[in-house]
Structure formats: structure tokens, C-alpha cells
Design a protein around this motif. Structure first.
Motif, mmCIF file in Angstrom:
data_model
loop_
_atom_site.group_PDB
_atom_site.id
_atom_site.type_symbol
_atom_site.label_atom_id
_atom_site.label_comp_id
_atom_site.label_asym_id
_atom_site.label_seq_id
_atom_site.Cartn_x
_atom_site.Cartn_y
_atom_site.Cartn_z
ATOM 1 N N ALA A 35 0.787 -1.137 0.081
ATOM 2 C CA ALA A 35 -0.319 -0.072 0.347
ATOM 3 C C ALA A 35 0.519 1.752 0.512
ATOM 4 N N SER A 36 1.994 1.071 0.229
ATOM 5 C CA SER A 36 2.902 2.960 -0.010
ATOM 6 C C SER A 36 3.443 2.536 -1.059
ATOM 7 N N TYR A 37 2.975 4.210 -1.486
ATOM 8 C CA TYR A 37 3.644 5.180 -2.593
ATOM 9 C C TYR A 37 4.277 4.127 -3.249
ATOM 10 N N GLU A 93 3.974 -12.164 -2.618
ATOM 11 C CA GLU A 93 2.937 -11.505 -1.906
ATOM 12 C C GLU A 93 2.978 -12.477 -0.983
ATOM 13 N N VAL A 94 2.451 -11.266 0.614
ATOM 14 C CA VAL A 94 2.777 -12.477 1.891
ATOM 15 C C VAL A 94 1.677 -11.434 2.453
ATOM 16 N N GLY A 95 0.183 -11.160 3.076
ATOM 17 C CA GLY A 95 -0.618 -11.103 3.236
ATOM 18 C C GLY A 95 -0.736 -9.309 2.231
ATOM 19 N N THR A 96 -0.060 -8.065 3.615
ATOM 20 C CA THR A 96 -0.030 -7.173 2.693
ATOM 21 C C THR A 96 0.886 -6.243 2.449
#
Length: 177
Positions: free
Chosen positions: A54-56, A124-127
Motif C-alpha cells: 500500500a506504500s506509494y 506476496e504475503v498478506g499486505t
């Protein structure tokens, strides 16, 4: 089921080295403060870096496929704060003296150690994404005081006086096996 807040509270008690992870590419230089960095193997030299998708900044790291892990010394608490702040990238890099090694990703000149890497895979793991990074160059400073994060605050750590206070990491690994 374990609640996310319970997990975060428990993880705050896991002591971690503090690093600034940087990249560069066509869209500019970027960096963030991280404690989720770990050795994977020494043959070939590989480490992992975890980053919230989610980080820009995430897109820039994925597109650039390079990064440098700059492990911070005890005197770098302000650099850590800058790279975890809301300052834009240009403002962040006004703090510290920056050079580069093989990949061109920003290297903090007086960091304890900098690992210059190619990102070989992202899982990818979770968030988060786990970046598996092949180390292509290392720069080490002549200092022995590190910055760590424990119980949601910074602490300094370093070697005590006397040679017998140092533990050979290879010995430690063999003892664990």
C-alpha cells in the motif's frame, strides 16, 4: 485467531536493526525506514526486505528492480525519522551524504554497512511483498555502534571492550543447528 494489534504489540518486543532502504530509477530516488530486513543465505549472498504494497513507494521499488539496504549507526536516528516521515523524496535525500555503488541505488556514505542489491523476486504475503535481493556490492564503515528498534523506541548497541565480548556469527549459527 490472533488479532493484528496483538501481533504488532508482540512484534514490538523483537529487537531489530534499523535500515534505510533506497532505490533509484527513471522516476527519481526513493527510500524508507525499515526493520524487516534479514539475511537469507551467504551462497549466493542474498537478503530479504519486506515492504507494504500500500506504500506509494512500492511501485518504484518493483519497477527499478534494485535497492540498497543502508544499516544505520547509532548517530543516524534523525535519518531514520526523516525516511519514515511524510517528507517527499527530494527532501529526504537532503539529509545525510549519499553516494552509490554498483546498482546506482543511493548509499548512505557513513552507514554501518550498505548492501547494494538486485531484486530477484517478489513474493506476496498478506499486505506485504517480500523482496528476495541478490547482494552485488557491500560498503562497510569503521564504526561499531548500531541503531536498533525495540519496544517502539530507538536504542544504541555496540561492542563492549575486550575481544572476548564478540561472538563469531558462524559459531552462533553452528550452535543453533
Amino acid at each position: 485467531m490472533i488479532e493484528a494489534t496483538d501481533f504488532r504489540n508482540a512484534m514490538s518486543l523483537l529487537t531489530s536493526a534499523v535500515s534505510v532502504v533506497t532505490t533509484t530509477g527513471a522516476s527519481g530516488r526513493y527510500g524508507f525506514t525499515a526493520s524487516a530486513v534479514c539475511s537469507v543465505t551467504d551462497t549466493p549472498p542474498t537478503l530479504l526486505v519486506c515492504m507494504n504494497r500500500a506504500s506509494y513507494l512500492h511501485t518504484h521499488f518493483v519497477e527499478n528492480k534494485i535497492l540498497t539496504v543502508n544499516v544505520l549507526g547509532a548517530h543516524h536516528q534523525s535519518i531514520s525519522n526523516v525516511f519514515s516521515s511524510k517528507l517527499n523524496s527530494e527532501e529526504r535525500f537532503k539529509h545525510g551524504v549519499w553516494t552509490e555503488l554498483k546498482t546506482g541505488a543511493p548509499v548512505l556514505e557513513d552507514s554501518l554497512v550498505s548492501f547494494d542489491c538486485h531484486i530477484e523476486q517478489a513474493q506476496e504475503v498478506g499486505t506485504h511483498d517480500i523482496f528476495i535481493c541478490r547482494v552485488v556490492a557491500i560498503q562497510q564503515a569503521q564504526q561499531d555502534q548500531g541503531l536498533i528498534y525495540f519496544n517502539r523506541t530507538y536504542h544504541q548497541v555496540g561492542y563492549a571492550t575486550g575481544n572476548d565480548s564478540r561472538i563469531d556469527s558462524a559459531s552462533l549459527v553452528s550452535e543453533v543447528r
